[in-house]
Scaffold this active site. Structure first.
Site, PDB file in Angstrom:
ATOM      1  N   GLY A  46       0.868  -1.176   0.000  1.00  0.00           N
ATOM      2  CA  GLY A  46       0.000   0.000   0.000  1.00  0.00           C
ATOM      3  C   GLY A  46       0.905   1.226   0.000  1.00  0.00           C
ATOM      4  O   GLY A  46       1.859   1.289   0.791  1.00  0.00           O
ATOM      5  N   ALA A  47       0.593   2.176  -0.893  1.00  0.00           N
ATOM      6  CA  ALA A  47       1.540   3.274  -1.155  1.00  0.00           C
ATOM      7  C   ALA A  47       2.006   4.019   0.107  1.00  0.00           C
ATOM      8  O   ALA A  47       3.211   4.123   0.358  1.00  0.00           O
ATOM      9  CB  ALA A  47       0.915   4.226  -2.173  1.00  0.00           C
ATOM     10  N   ASP A 236      -1.597   5.111  -6.182  1.00  0.00           N
ATOM     11  CA  ASP A 236      -0.159   4.956  -5.932  1.00  0.00           C
ATOM     12  C   ASP A 236       0.632   6.150  -6.425  1.00  0.00           C
ATOM     13  O   ASP A 236       1.683   6.484  -5.881  1.00  0.00           O
ATOM     14  CB  ASP A 236       0.367   3.682  -6.586  1.00  0.00           C
TER      15      ASP A 236
HETATM   16  O1  MRU Z   1       0.609  -3.838  -4.575  1.00  0.00           O
HETATM   17  P1  MRU Z   1      -0.006  -3.093  -3.436  1.00  0.00           P
HETATM   18  O2  MRU Z   1      -0.840  -3.956  -2.544  1.00  0.00           O
HETATM   19  O3  MRU Z   1       1.011  -2.276  -2.680  1.00  0.00           O
HETATM   20  O4  MRU Z   1      -0.991  -2.057  -4.142  1.00  0.00           O
HETATM   21  C1  MRU Z   1      -1.778  -1.226  -3.340  1.00  0.00           C
HETATM   22  C2  MRU Z   1      -2.687  -0.327  -4.091  1.00  0.00           C
HETATM   23  O5  MRU Z   1      -2.731  -0.318  -5.301  1.00  0.00           O
HETATM   24  C3  MRU Z   1      -3.491   0.649  -3.271  1.00  0.00           C
HETATM   25  O6  MRU Z   1      -4.741   0.865  -3.827  1.00  0.00           O
HETATM   26  C4  MRU Z   1      -2.716   1.983  -3.219  1.00  0.00           C
HETATM   27  O7  MRU Z   1      -1.395   1.762  -2.827  1.00  0.00           O
HETATM   28  C5  MRU Z   1      -3.342   2.958  -2.321  1.00  0.00           C
HETATM   29  S1  MRU Z   1      -3.170   2.494  -0.634  1.00  0.00           S
HETATM   30  C6  MRU Z   1      -3.823   3.697   0.337  1.00  0.00           C
END
Ligand code: MRU
Length: 338
Positions: A46-47, A236
């Protein structure tokens, strides 16, 4: 409260998201290299959460160094900056957090080493706290957009787990739920890594938010039946023109939403906007291992020989996004963030 990232005494504690929802296990990190590995392997993901974890990674690197002066410490940190930056390319939060830690290290390099180490730890803690505050603020703004009795669809996990806590898209859902506005959350399972079914559904259960899990391919059907009032996802990286990179499948959901006249909202801290990137075409898209697509939960579901393309993110063009919800307020098209 769900706490995915926590500093305790001399170590970084990360809730291992690869094991959820079956097991709640916390992993301890005392070395920056282990933090980098946990980012790469999705123990933390998650970003915003990646950015926070990387900042603590730098704080750990400073503690690992044997430097006796600030200048040598800074030189030692370079390896950690490079190693952490190389983990995942798409989320801008990682690079923002590393830039911020680097700026603090260089601004305070005249301090004695123990003081500089403490200053870096303080900065990591500030990044974590600011993210939590941003999520509460953007959640409140987003909840204003949610109608009474809303049926909301979300993709991936932009929840407490993906941030310092509370969440972005799920922050909007939480805030709307606290106001009694949420009738149902449709949770896309989010192939191939299943952040929706493993993580968002887990958060919904923990919070007692009414929800139904659907396979990604069911999203169009529930929209066609008129059972979705709005979509909200995280981000992201948001380009200067509003194009938004988020979990693979987000673009498909946005196209479906437009076709069915359903508002499509993106919720993210303002720092997710990367003004240096003019449009989505310039956002680097991570490609992950073929095994994620050839199997599910460790079970092979495709021929081992089948070639695979596994982009972890896609880009939703700005024209499909109804509004972008940040802690600074709600942005509407045509997007301009200055
Ligand atoms: O591959 P991930 O699980 O890190 O991807 C996460 C996402 O795409 C989320 O939607 C994004 O990071 C927003 S989190 C607040």
């Amino acid at each position: 409260m769900i706490t995915p990232i926590r500093w305790e005494a001399d170590r970084l504690l990360l809730l291992d998201q690869t094991l959820l929802p079956v097991e709640e296990r916390v992993r301890e990190h005392t070395r920056w290299r282990d933090v980098a590995e946990s980012i790469r392997s999705l123990v933390v993901r998650g970003a915003p959460a990646i950015g926070c974890a990387a900042a603590f990674g730098v704080a750990l690197a400073a503690r690992e160094s044997r430097a006796r002066d600030g200048e040598t410490l800074l030189a030692d940190l370079e390896e950690a900056f490079k190693g952490l930056a190389a983990t995942r390319p798409t989320a801008v939060n990682l690079f923002r957090a590393l830039d911020r830690m680097r700026a603090v290290a260089s601004a305070h390099q005249a301090l004695p080493v123990p003081a500089l180490q403490l200053r870096l730890l303080g900065e990591a803690q500030a990044i974590l706290e600011e993210d939590l505050a941003a999520n509460h603020a953007l959640g409140a703004h987003g909840a204003d957009l949610v109608p009474e009795g809303a049926r909301i669809l979300t993709h991936c996990n932009a929840g407490a787990l993906a941030t310092a806590g509370y969440g972005t898209a799920v922050g909007v859902i939480r805030a709307a739920h606290e106001r009694g506005k949420v009738a149902l959350v449709w949770v896309d399972e989010t192939r191939p890594v299943m952040q929706g079914s493993r993580l968002t559904a887990w958060e919904m259960v923990k919070e007692g938010i009414p929800h139904k899990l659907i396979s990604d391919v069911a999203a169009g059907f529930v929209m066609k039946r008129g059972e979705v009032d709005l979509v909200v996802t995280g981000a992201d990286r948001i380009a200067a023109n509003g194009d938004t990179a988020n979990k693979i499948g987000t673009y498909s959901v946005a196209v479906l939403a437009r076709h069915h006249g359903v508002p499509f909202y993106v919720a993210a801290p303002f720092s997710t906007i990367d003004a240096s990137v003019p449009s989505g075409a310039a956002i680097p898209i991570e490609e992950r291992d073929a095994s994620e697509v050839r199997g599910t939960a460790g079970r092979q579901t495709a021929p081992a020989e089948s070639p695979v393309y596994n982009p972890a993110f896609d880009v939703t063009p700005a024209e499909l996004i109804t509004s972008i919800i940040t802690e600074r307020g709600i942005f509407r098209p045509p997007y301009s963030f200055t």
